[in-house]
Structures are given as structure tokens and as C-alpha cells.
Motif scaffolding. Structure first.
Motif, PDB file in Angstrom:
ATOM      1  N   ASP A 174       0.863  -1.184   0.000  1.00  0.00           N
ATOM      2  CA  ASP A 174       0.000   0.000   0.000  1.00  0.00           C
ATOM      3  C   ASP A 174       0.896   1.230   0.000  1.00  0.00           C
ATOM      4  N   HIS A 175       0.798   2.046  -1.055  1.00  0.00           N
ATOM      5  CA  HIS A 175       1.656   3.230  -1.161  1.00  0.00           C
ATOM      6  C   HIS A 175       0.940   4.520  -0.747  1.00  0.00           C
ATOM      7  N   GLY A 304       3.971  -3.256   3.328  1.00  0.00           N
ATOM      8  CA  GLY A 304       3.383  -4.535   2.945  1.00  0.00           C
ATOM      9  C   GLY A 304       4.387  -5.410   2.218  1.00  0.00           C
ATOM     10  N   LYS A 305       3.884  -6.468   1.573  1.00  0.00           N
ATOM     11  CA  LYS A 305       4.770  -7.454   0.966  1.00  0.00           C
ATOM     12  C   LYS A 305       4.264  -7.891  -0.406  1.00  0.00           C
ATOM     13  N   ASP A 332       9.512  -7.967   1.314  1.00  0.00           N
ATOM     14  CA  ASP A 332       8.972  -6.883   2.131  1.00  0.00           C
ATOM     15  C   ASP A 332       9.342  -5.527   1.527  1.00  0.00           C
ATOM     16  N   HIS A 333       8.330  -4.690   1.267  1.00  0.00           N
ATOM     17  CA  HIS A 333       8.568  -3.376   0.665  1.00  0.00           C
ATOM     18  C   HIS A 333       9.505  -2.521   1.522  1.00  0.00           C
ATOM     19  N   GLU A 334       9.299  -2.510   2.812  1.00  0.00           N
ATOM     20  CA  GLU A 334      10.095  -1.639   3.682  1.00  0.00           C
ATOM     21  C   GLU A 334      11.537  -2.114   3.785  1.00  0.00           C
ATOM     22  N   GLU A 335      11.749  -3.435   3.805  1.00  0.00           N
ATOM     23  CA  GLU A 335      13.116  -3.945   3.837  1.00  0.00           C
ATOM     24  C   GLU A 335      13.841  -3.635   2.529  1.00  0.00           C
ATOM     25  N   ALA A 336      13.137  -3.757   1.413  1.00  0.00           N
ATOM     26  CA  ALA A 336      13.731  -3.427   0.118  1.00  0.00           C
ATOM     27  C   ALA A 336      14.133  -1.956   0.080  1.00  0.00           C
ATOM     28  N   TYR A 337      13.275  -1.093   0.633  1.00  0.00           N
ATOM     29  CA  TYR A 337      13.573   0.334   0.635  1.00  0.00           C
ATOM     30  C   TYR A 337      14.773   0.655   1.518  1.00  0.00           C
ATOM     31  N   ARG A 338      14.850   0.001   2.675  1.00  0.00           N
ATOM     32  CA  ARG A 338      15.989   0.257   3.565  1.00  0.00           C
ATOM     33  C   ARG A 338      17.316  -0.108   2.904  1.00  0.00           C
TER      34      ARG A 338
END
Length: 403
Positions: A174-175, A304-305, A332-338
Motif C-alpha cells: 500500500d503506497h 506490505g509485501k 517486504d517493501h520496507e526492507e527493500a527500501y531500507r
């Protein structure tokens, strides 16, 4: 160890270049070029900050073959990694042939004036690449790419034959935007609005776009509506897994996405034919793409994932009868972004682009001509998925999934 030239500066390119920089024992020199130099420079600055690696950047119009040839000869890479738009595949392949360098991409060619993507245009280059002693590796993304490798791994290790295959692509992220696409809007919308096609009993069966759907419970995401679509790996899988009786591709979309897309279609904003506006020709879909949020800006807000995989049914390798296996990756979107500054949709394509590049430059996948992912040993690619951020899981199901 190799020098590579990456073409394109979107989210997928950003992920790929970051991951190459994290693997400097394989990619000793990374060069980056695109039409917009500032985008290349922004990626280079991020890579310098995250990996401590310097990347040289260039401005190039990838559709200008002589300019591409000059750039390739100037850089002298071992491999050109095409992460630009699918429209540009053939010009870049032409440039690689003239300059004498191997080629890799993540998506097959699509003409600008027709919303149709298939491999025939690139497969036609096979003899030319073979005669030049060069290799072209097509579709080294996730789908196409990893999904094909998943299939061939199952055929090598679990199933003697594959009778039915379903590819399931779920983005549970979810963006926070009312309507936005997670990769290039023009390509995304052309894909989604094209008629659905699947392979059944030796022929293509066509149905209207977004008319056939099923609900599926995706691990770590939940139950989502998945819509039958056409995707290019169906064409290569039908070719390289000749015993397939049926192969289908499913992608999830939320109700809000469907609602917005339906309205945009109804008012003509997804069209690709030029229209006159204030005395100038404009293409509605290109205008729409220009006003939508850029996919590379969505990473910071996306949560999200993703869950992408294949379900295959066929004759078990051990002779125990028919079995069904499900092999997938969850990202995982947030892990990819980090890690890379990009959301998981870009990550799940950019990482396989890096791994495919490694397969070529390290000589683990070799050949002269034009090749698809299904033609090579899946094991070294699968091992690198586990090592570089896209771990996979395989499980046996009770039986075929009834969609």
C-alpha cells in the motif's frame, strides 16, 4: 570480474546497480547511462553513500543506435544490461551486435504503436548473435525471469513433466496513493488493458481484459483477487516445456485500482493512438503517465509485501504419481527500501537482473545466440536468489489448485 554498462535509470535500474555495487567481487566496474543524466547521477550518489562504490554516468538516447555503439565502444563493457523501456530492446540489441558485446534485458520487445509484447522480434536475432559469437539473455526479471527459473527448478528436482502451471503475482503493498502504478505507468497500463491470453491444449485462448478472476490466499499478504492476464513468460514456457497442457498468469489488483483504471479507459486516457490537442499530437496514455506519481518515488511510503510464485502439477520425478508443488518468494517493501531506496516491485525485478548478469559475466550460463531463462541450469541462479535478498520456499500441495 567484469565491467558492465547498465542502460536506464528507473527503480529497477537503481536496485540492480545497488546490488551490483554490493557484489564488487563480480562487478568490478559499473557504468550507468540513460536519457536523463540527473537520474543516473542520483542513483550513483545513492550507491556511493550505501556501498562506497563510484559509478560513472552518461547521457544517451538508447534508440539512437550509432550513439549507443559509440558509447559501448568507449566503455568497453563485458555486458550491456538493458533496463530501459521495452520499446528500446531492438535498438540496443542492434548496438550490441555492432559493438561486439553480450546483451541482457528484463522484458521483451513491445512496439510503440501496438500494445503487444512477444518474443518473435528478439528470437529473430538468434542467428545474428550466434554468428557474432555473442550471447543475449532475455527476460532476467522476476516475471518473466525468476518464474521461469522456478519452473525449470521444479522440473529438474521435483517433476518429470509439468502438465499444468499457474503463475501468481501478488503485490500486497500500500503506497497511500489514490492511483499509481508500481512500475512504468505506460507499460503497466498497456499490459493490464490488453486482452488476456493463456496456453491450453496447444493453442492460445483469448479472453477480455480483467474479466476472469479468482480469490487466492497469499501467505503473509492475505486473500486477494487475482486476474487472468497475458504475460510474456507464458510464450517461452510453452516453447521450452512442450508437455504443458495449460499455463496461466494471474496478477492481483485492488478494487480501487480497478475502479480508477475503468474510468480512465472509459474516458479514453489509456489510448495509444495520437489525438490533436491545441494543434499538437499527443498520446493519451503518455500524458497520463506524465501526471501519475513516478514509481521510483513510491518506495518511502509503501508498506506490505509481495508474494510471487508458481504452482505446477505433473508427474513426480520419483515415480510416485501426479504431484503439485508451489514455489514462491515473499519480499517486504520496507526492507527493500531500507537496503536500496526502492520498493519491492522494483527490487524483485532488479535483483534478478543483477543475478542474470552475474550468470553471464561469470560464465555460469554460456551460449552463442539469443536465449531465454528456461534454457539454462536453474541451480546457480536459485542459489544466488537465496543469497541476495529473494529467498524462496517450496512446498508440496495436496493436489492441483482449482481456479
Amino acid at each position: 570480474m567484469a565491467r558492465v554498462l547498465v542502460i536506464g535509470a528507473g527503480g529497477v535500474s537503481s536496485v540492480c546497480v545497488h546490488k551490483m555495487a554490493f557484489n564488487k567481487d563480480i562487478f568490478t566496474d559499473i557504468r550507468l547511462a540513460s536519457r536523463t543524466l540527473s537520474k543516473c547521477d542520483a542513483i550513483a550518489a545513492s550507491v556511493k553513500d550505501r556501498a562506497g562504490v563510484e559509478i560513472r554516468t552518461y547521457e544517451i538516447d538508447a534508440e539512437e543506435v550509432p550513439a549507443m555503439v559509440n558509447l559501448i565502444r568507449k566503455v568497453q563493457p563485458a555486458l550491456v544490461v538493458n533496463l530501459a523501456l521495452p520499446y528500446q530492446d531492438l535498438p540496443i540489441m542492434d548496438a550490441c551486435l555492432e559493438a561486439g558485446v553480450d546483451y541482457l534485458d528484463t522484458a521483451n520487445y513491445e512496439p510503440k504503436d501496438e500494445a503487444k509484447f512477444e518474443y518473435k522480434w528478439q528470437w529473430a536475432y538468434h542467428d545474428r548473435f550466434k554468428e557474432a559469437g555473442l550471447m543475449a539473455l532475455l527476460g532476467s526479471g522476476f516475471d518473466p525471469g525468476v518464474t521461469s527459473v522456478f519452473t525449470m527448478w521444479l522440473k529438474k528436482h521435483k517433476l518429470k513433466t509439468i502438465r499444468q502451471l499457474d503463475i501468481l503475482d501478488c503485490n500486497g503493498g500500500d503506497h497511500g496513493q489514490a492511483f499509481a502504478t508500481n512500475f512504468n505507468p505506460e507499460i503497466n497500463i498497456r499490459e493490464v488493458t490488453a486482452p488476456a491470453r493463456h496456453w491450453e491444449n496447444g493453442e492460445w485462448v483469448e479472453t477480455p481484459a480483467m474479466q476472469v478472476r479468482t480469490a487466492f490466499d497469499f501467505e503473509e499478504v492475505g486473500t486477494r483477487n487475482a486476474y487472468l492476464m497475458y504475460h510474456e513468460e507464458l510464450e517461452s514456457l510453452a516453447k521450452f516445456v512442450p508437455e504443458l497442457e495449460r499455463a496461466r498468469f494471474w496478477m492481483t489488483f485492488g478494487d480501487e485500482y480497478i475502479k480508477h483504471l475503468t474510468v480512465l479507459q472509459n474516458v479514453g486516457m489509456t489510448g495509444i493512438e495520437p489525438i490533436k490537442y491545441q494543434g499538437r499530437d499527443i498520446i493519451p496514455l503518455q500524458f497520463l503517465a506524465a501526471v501519475l506519481p513516478k514509481p521510483e518515488t513510491l518506495g518511502e511510503t509503501t508498506k506490505g509485501k509481495t508474494n510471487i510464485g508458481v504452482i505446477a502439477t505433473g508427474e513426480a520425478l520419483d515415480g510416485s504419481g501426479e504431484k503439485t508443488f508451489y514455489i514462491n518468494n515473499i519480499c517486504d517493501h520496507e526492507e527493500a527500501y531500507r537496503e536500496t531506496g526502492n520498493q519491492a516491485v522494483s527490487y524483485t525485478t532488479g535483483v534478478p537482473a543483477m543475478i542474470g548478469s552475474a550468470m553471464v559475466v561469470e560464465g555460469k550460463w554460456q551460449g552463442e545466440g539469443v536465449f531465454n531463462m528456461e534454457e539454462f541450469d536453474p541451480d546457480p541462479f536459485m542459489a544466488m536468489l537465496n543469497e541476495h535478498g529473494l529467498p524462496w520456499d517450496v512446498k508440496e500441495l495436496d493436489g492441483p489448485v482449482d481456479f
